[in-house]
Design an enzyme around this catalytic site. Structure first.
Site, short mmCIF file in Angstrom:
data_model
loop_
_atom_site.label_atom_id
_atom_site.label_comp_id
_atom_site.label_asym_id
_atom_site.label_seq_id
_atom_site.Cartn_x
_atom_site.Cartn_y
_atom_site.Cartn_z
N GLN A 270 0.56 -1.07 0.03
CA GLN A 270 0.18 0.07 0.13
C GLN A 270 0.68 0.94 0.17
OE1 GLN A 270 -3.68 -0.13 -0.22
NE2 GLN A 270 -3.71 -2.23 0.08
N TYR B 100 -6.48 -12.92 -2.65
CA TYR B 100 -5.41 -11.46 -3.28
C TYR B 100 -4.95 -11.14 -1.75
CZ TYR B 100 -8.89 -11.61 -6.50
OH TYR B 100 -9.73 -12.11 -7.13
N ASN C 79 -0.92 -7.94 4.90
CA ASN C 79 -1.65 -6.62 5.55
C ASN C 79 -2.39 -6.76 5.88
OD1 ASN C 79 -1.00 -3.68 5.18
ND2 ASN C 79 -3.18 -3.25 4.07
N GLU D 275 -2.38 -15.85 -3.33
CA GLU D 275 -1.93 -15.05 -4.01
C GLU D 275 -1.27 -16.05 -4.80
OE1 GLU D 275 -0.05 -11.64 -5.27
OE2 GLU D 275 -1.52 -11.38 -3.29
N ASP E 124 -9.16 -8.36 -2.08
CA ASP E 124 -8.86 -6.93 -2.21
C ASP E 124 -8.02 -6.81 -3.68
OD1 ASP E 124 -7.52 -4.60 -1.80
OD2 ASP E 124 -5.78 -5.33 -1.29
N CYS F 181 -9.77 -0.49 -5.13
CA CYS F 181 -8.94 0.27 -5.64
C CYS F 181 -10.14 1.05 -6.74
CB CYS F 181 -8.07 0.52 -5.53
SG CYS F 181 -7.61 -1.13 -7.19
N GLU G 260 -10.05 4.94 -2.81
CA GLU G 260 -9.62 3.70 -1.89
C GLU G 260 -11.23 3.15 -1.30
OE1 GLU G 260 -7.06 -0.11 -0.98
OE2 GLU G 260 -7.03 1.08 -2.63
#
Length: 357
Positions: free
Chosen positions: A178, A206, A211, A227, A287, A312, A346
């Site tokens: 980020q 994802y 995070n 991921e 995400d 996003c 976001e």
């Protein structure tokens, strides 16, 4: 400052209008600092005779602009920019055929600088690059086609504070992180606030470098995180260990593959040792990239009682909510100005499954 407030208000209003078919409740708003908020940056290197300059290209016209300062970049980036440029211009080996510089910094004051070349890098380059690391107080990486020379390390350490926890992360060069540290901390706190402790399980698509996983894992019995990037998976595994998180399984799979594993019955070697039937999933966190969720992933997501959707790209988010509206309703939403002075936002949305009549 008023210009920034007005711009952020306009972006929030546009999102409210786009969401009005599916949600008319309050929209939490999280603003950004107006300067020194971006923790990474990339510049082209423009050469004029024997002097190198930072440059950026205007997207619409292709015009190249020299860059002397970068006020949206972190204070560390702004400190390093002239110092590094001086080192480059004083050293022909470092300057020759250099065409790009990337900065990665953290709020802890750490920095990684990647120098990218149109030439093969050798031991002479390594020696010259090593000599500037100490005066710059930064780690140097050299890249060219088929080469990556890491002189010390290729990551920075980052810390975020969520409630009474100090969360520690490894942010790796060339892997997504980020960009706006202060907004990311606000995002982590918001996600944490929206989830209560439960005896059920979470699946996260994802997950990147974990995070969100690091924040949410203590609230669930077990977590299955997916991921596709090898670098991100490696960073994620390190971040789980650094935060003493022991209830997470990371698998390197795409969202389409995990959808097939859940409902298509397809077997994957990367899932060996993972029995999906032992999980008690009721929440999914997604995400996705700017393209949003594809139809296969939407089908998977719609099966969960609760959806945490971090986006996003508000346009693809609203499009995806339009599909999920058949099975879910929006419970709450928030906007995070990850990208001040741009049209981008976001957005965080929590959806819950509709009660059947």
């Amino acid at each position: 400052m008023e210009d920034y407030k007005n711009q952020f208000a306009c972006k929030s209003a546009e999102l409210k209008n786009a969401l009005k078919l599916y949600y008319t409740g309050p929209l939490e708003e999280f603003s950004s600092p107006t300067k020194y908020y971006r923790m990474r940056a990339e510049f082209r290197i423009y050469h004029e005779k024997d002097t190198a300059y930072y440059a950026m290209t205007e997207q619409k016209t292709g015009h190249l602009y020299k860059v002397d300062e970068f006020l949206i970049g972190s204070k560390k980036i702004n400190q390093l920019m002239p110092e590094l440029l001086h080192c480059i211009n004083e050293n022909q080996i470092l300057r020759q055929k250099l065409f790009c510089v990337e900065f990665l910094t953290s709020t802890n004051g750490e920095a990684v600088i990647t120098l990218i070349y149109h030439k093969r890098l050798d031991h002479i380059w390594s020696a010259e690059a090593s000599s500037i690391q100490t005066p710059l107080r930064a780690c140097i990486i050299g890249r060219s086609r088929g080469q990556k020379l890491v002189l010390t390390r290729d990551y920075v350490s980052e810390s975020f504070f969520v409630n009474d926890r100090v969360l520690r992360y490894r942010q790796t060069e060339s892997s997504f992180t980020q960009p706006n540290a202060e907004i990311n901390q606000k995002l982590l706190r918001w996600v944490n606030k929206t989830c209560v402790n439960t005896s059920s399980d979470l699946v996260e698509l994802y997950c990147g470098n974990c995070n969100f996983t690091v924040v949410l894992a203590p609230k669930f019995r077990n977590v299955l995180a997916t991921e596709i990037s090898k670098i991100a998976v490696k960073s994620g595994q390190h971040n789980l260990m650094a935060n003493d998180i022991r209830n997470v399984t990371i698998v390197r799979m795409s969202s389409e593959e995990i959808s097939q594993a859940f409902y298509g019955g397809r077997r994957f070697k990367r899932l060996s040792g993972v029995d999906l039937k032992t999980f008690m999933f009721n929440t999914i966190l997604v995400d996705p990239p700017r393209a949003g969720l594809d139809k296969h992933t939407l089908g998977l997501v719609s099966q969960f009682d609760r959806i945490i959707y971090i986006s996003c790209n508000p346009a693809t988010l609203v499009k995806n909510i339009g599909v999920l509206d058949e099975t879910h309703e929006v419970e709450c939403a928030a906007v995070f100005d990850q990208f001040p002075w741009t049209k981008h936002l976001e957005v965080g949305v929590i959806l819950r499954k509709r009660q059947s009549n």
